[in-house]
Design a protein around this motif. Sequence first.
Motif, PDB file in Angstrom:
ATOM      1  N   LEU A 128       0.944  -1.055   0.095  1.00  0.00           N
ATOM      2  CA  LEU A 128      -0.041   0.040   0.065  1.00  0.00           C
ATOM      3  C   LEU A 128       0.998   1.257  -0.073  1.00  0.00           C
ATOM      4  O   LEU A 128       0.298   2.282  -0.252  1.00  0.00           O
ATOM      5  N   SER A 129       2.123   1.131   0.509  1.00  0.00           N
ATOM      6  CA  SER A 129       2.807   2.342   0.852  1.00  0.00           C
ATOM      7  C   SER A 129       3.119   2.939  -0.491  1.00  0.00           C
ATOM      8  O   SER A 129       3.748   4.200  -0.779  1.00  0.00           O
ATOM      9  N   HIS A 130       3.370   1.971  -1.591  1.00  0.00           N
ATOM     10  CA  HIS A 130       3.611   2.523  -2.920  1.00  0.00           C
ATOM     11  C   HIS A 130       2.675   2.088  -3.853  1.00  0.00           C
ATOM     12  O   HIS A 130       2.831   2.296  -5.000  1.00  0.00           O
ATOM     13  N   ALA A 131       1.365   2.158  -3.310  1.00  0.00           N
ATOM     14  CA  ALA A 131       0.158   1.933  -4.308  1.00  0.00           C
ATOM     15  C   ALA A 131      -0.050   3.438  -5.099  1.00  0.00           C
ATOM     16  O   ALA A 131       0.245   4.337  -4.639  1.00  0.00           O
ATOM     17  N   GLY A 132      -0.699   3.131  -6.230  1.00  0.00           N
ATOM     18  CA  GLY A 132      -0.878   4.380  -6.992  1.00  0.00           C
ATOM     19  C   GLY A 132      -2.433   5.025  -6.434  1.00  0.00           C
ATOM     20  O   GLY A 132      -2.999   4.414  -5.825  1.00  0.00           O
ATOM     21  N   ARG A 133      -2.649   6.291  -7.066  1.00  0.00           N
ATOM     22  CA  ARG A 133      -3.659   6.837  -6.634  1.00  0.00           C
ATOM     23  C   ARG A 133      -4.904   5.913  -7.072  1.00  0.00           C
ATOM     24  O   ARG A 133      -5.837   5.879  -6.281  1.00  0.00           O
ATOM     25  N   VAL A 191      -5.697   5.328   4.522  1.00  0.00           N
ATOM     26  CA  VAL A 191      -5.274   4.570   3.182  1.00  0.00           C
ATOM     27  C   VAL A 191      -4.856   5.267   2.061  1.00  0.00           C
ATOM     28  O   VAL A 191      -4.119   5.189   1.225  1.00  0.00           O
ATOM     29  N   LYS A 192      -5.783   6.579   1.961  1.00  0.00           N
ATOM     30  CA  LYS A 192      -5.554   7.351   0.968  1.00  0.00           C
ATOM     31  C   LYS A 192      -3.901   7.932   0.747  1.00  0.00           C
ATOM     32  O   LYS A 192      -3.283   8.466  -0.332  1.00  0.00           O
ATOM     33  N   ALA A 193      -3.495   8.100   2.127  1.00  0.00           N
ATOM     34  CA  ALA A 193      -2.309   8.646   2.269  1.00  0.00           C
ATOM     35  C   ALA A 193      -1.227   7.497   2.346  1.00  0.00           C
ATOM     36  O   ALA A 193       0.147   7.615   2.606  1.00  0.00           O
ATOM     37  N   GLY A 194      -1.563   6.138   2.048  1.00  0.00           N
ATOM     38  CA  GLY A 194      -0.669   4.972   1.836  1.00  0.00           C
ATOM     39  C   GLY A 194      -0.258   4.348   3.003  1.00  0.00           C
ATOM     40  O   GLY A 194       0.593   3.707   3.212  1.00  0.00           O
ATOM     41  N   ALA A 217      -4.348  -4.225   5.381  1.00  0.00           N
ATOM     42  CA  ALA A 217      -3.882  -2.806   5.711  1.00  0.00           C
ATOM     43  C   ALA A 217      -4.836  -2.209   6.663  1.00  0.00           C
ATOM     44  O   ALA A 217      -4.501  -0.900   7.098  1.00  0.00           O
ATOM     45  N   VAL A 218      -5.939  -2.668   6.694  1.00  0.00           N
ATOM     46  CA  VAL A 218      -7.196  -2.002   7.616  1.00  0.00           C
ATOM     47  C   VAL A 218      -7.451  -3.051   8.601  1.00  0.00           C
ATOM     48  O   VAL A 218      -8.156  -3.927   8.217  1.00  0.00           O
TER      49      VAL A 218
END
Lengths: 416, 416
Positions: free
Chosen positions: B21-26, B139-142, B177-178
């Motif tokens: 998730l830390s480098h997932a795209g928008r 999550v939006k902020a990775g 991730a959540v």
Amino acid sequence: MSLAHETEQIALAAKEGGRALSHAGRAEKDRFLLHAARLLKEKSAEILAANAQDLARAESAGVQGAMLDRLALNPKRIDGMISALQEIAALEDPVGAIDAGWRRPNGIMVERRRIPLGVILMIYEARPNVTVDAAALCVKAGNAVILRGGSEARSSNLALAALLSEALSAAGLDPRAVRYVDNPAREALYELLQRPGEIDLCIPRGGEGLVKAVYEHAKMPVLAHERGVCHVYVDQSADLEMALSITENAKVQRPSTCNAAETLLVHEDEAARFLPLLAARIPQVALRADAKALAHLPGATPATEEDWFAEYLDLILAVRVVSSIEEAMDHIARYGSRHTEAIVTRHQGRAERFLREVGSSTVLVNASTRLADGGELGLGAEIGISNTRMHAFGPMGLRELTTTKFVVRGEGQLRG
Amino acid sequence: MSLAHETEQIALAAKEGGRALSHAGRAEKDRFLLHAARLLKEKSAEILAANAQDLARAESAGVQGAMLDRLALNPKRIDGMISALQEIAALEDPVGAIDAGWRRPNGIMVERRRIPLGVILMIYEARPNVTVDAAALCVKAGNAVILRGGSEARSSNLALAALLSEALSAAGLDPRAVRYVDNPAREALYELLQRPGEIDLCIPRGGEGLVKAVYEHAKMPVLAHERGVCHVYVDQSADLEMALSITENAKVQRPSTCNAAETLLVHEDEAARFLPLLAARIPQVALRADAKALAHLPGATPATEEDWFAEYLDLILAVRVVSSIEEAMDHIARYGSRHTEAIVTRHQGRAERFLREVGSSTVLVNASTRLADGGELGLGAEIGISNTRMHAFGPMGLRELTTTKFVVRGEGQLRG
């Protein structure tokens, strides 16, 4: 006066002394720095005499070698402090900078403006030059600072602190903004760490024991450097001559530093060519290798699981052969300390992927891990390196000694 | 499974789940947000049924009034959650933004690139919508997020968390991730707070008791809101009609919020005219006045020293007459909580001085303190308000859920 009361007085005086400093102009702050530089030149004999007392005490206590050397001042080191003061004076003032600004639909103008953090508690050991460096950086960024050096450097630190007070007064600044705590008791430190109402940040610089004790007792935020388990990854089809130079520089240029490499990862396609060249290039380094690397490194000893976690700070290098960049990044995520990692590669896609996916505070392509340093990266000066991701991640310069506030200009706007 | 072992599993799973998730795209992250919004619409009956269980349990335990209302969901509140998800999807992705970049004399290119913080532990009470809001922002902020809501909202929170996991999987993201922690014991929370190796930040949102307990036990950084003792200063020759509107709005528009005004400071030249107008304008507010203000406020009660420190969160206002802007700023420095302060003035020089010298997280000229809010200031969404100066000071949006790393591109550069 009780210890708690004494500590309260120190903390309140620093907070009060920092109020005017927080919005002082650059001119006054630079006047302080340059005046301190002049005083250091004028009074160098006094400073050296005070340092001689510390050295004599240390020697009769049996201190020797590197520890004694860290404590020692000499004309060259005093010149170093003078240069540092002059360089910090030449840096831009971070306070008052507007990071961003915008207008809202209701017409208010909003800006984010840089302001000082407030009162900083600096805790350090041995090297007396930290007294001058830390005070200079904190004051330039508009912060009051409470300095708590090691008892072994007491005489030097007190002489330097007196000089800093004199320079503050000469510049028209409140001398209470820089305060040296002359109490070697751990309890005095612990009392200070209980005062988040006055002290906004604590920066410990020293051994693992000191940093741990500070984390244990501090009620305010702490920015500290912990471990640096840095990696160099030599990718498939890397320029092997470049990879040799980078690995050598990262490991041997100054092995005792946190940004020195501790583990080398080599793609399996390059291992047979690269590893023998490396062993010949850095014969002074003891290699601890995994099974695949051992095949190409007859002089190495087998690595254990502990080697992958190790911060040697010495002429020792762990070596592992990996079958892909994914395996290299998995290794770094599992064993690394999120400090600094470098990839040596000719492949643009893998370079960008490494830079994007490795979550360490400094990531490099085709450059030595030893460049992960405030000075080398161009921050102008470095107050430390942060291992936490909050506030500052990696090398910290003047800007990291500030925060932002919101400034709003309206014409009577209300909340609807 | 022991509590410590269970906690370790939760923390490790979040860390592992957050890596990709830390480098997932928008695109992937927005797909998760919009899918969650759709699921909320489709499954609103299920969510309301789960909430009904919480409400029934709370009622039979004697909970009523505002507390019960905070717990309650209804179609309108579900629509509110859906809108929040859609609005967060519409915000720019902070991850990957380059804050600054430069070239060094040795040729390396350096950039500061925004990256997620890592794993965030969100601790909150009552309102089930925080489960969705907090997860969406993190999550939006990775960031991976561990959610720990209040036991009173257990059924609602579990239903919402299941929906979020489904949406993560549907978007191709790692559902680990959540993670919702379904263990109401304080000990379970304290165990999590002992894991700085996996959890990078803790954000507690709730009453003073909760925030205190978190500060007491947390081994990782904490961003929390503490007190808001906000001031309005009516300067010499202010527009008194504007001053009346701003004071009224700051005090009565929503007195229970942290950015409501608690103390009014009035310049002595305006007191005789302004204070009687104010008493007539906000008759519902109980005034606690110093001696000089009492002379113009026959209905007020005398203020005590405690009143200047008080965060009433109620229709009460402390009032003091000052003889200068300096006296107003001294009062704010001594009694304030560094949250939000406003000056009402026509004088440009004093306006700028107030904006510069007052060290609170939001300072306003000619606008209501109630505008000190992430949404009103234009941050797009607010995860909370920070009272500490480290990392984030004041309202925190998506950007404050990220940090920066240094990215270096070289051609074989070494440390000299």
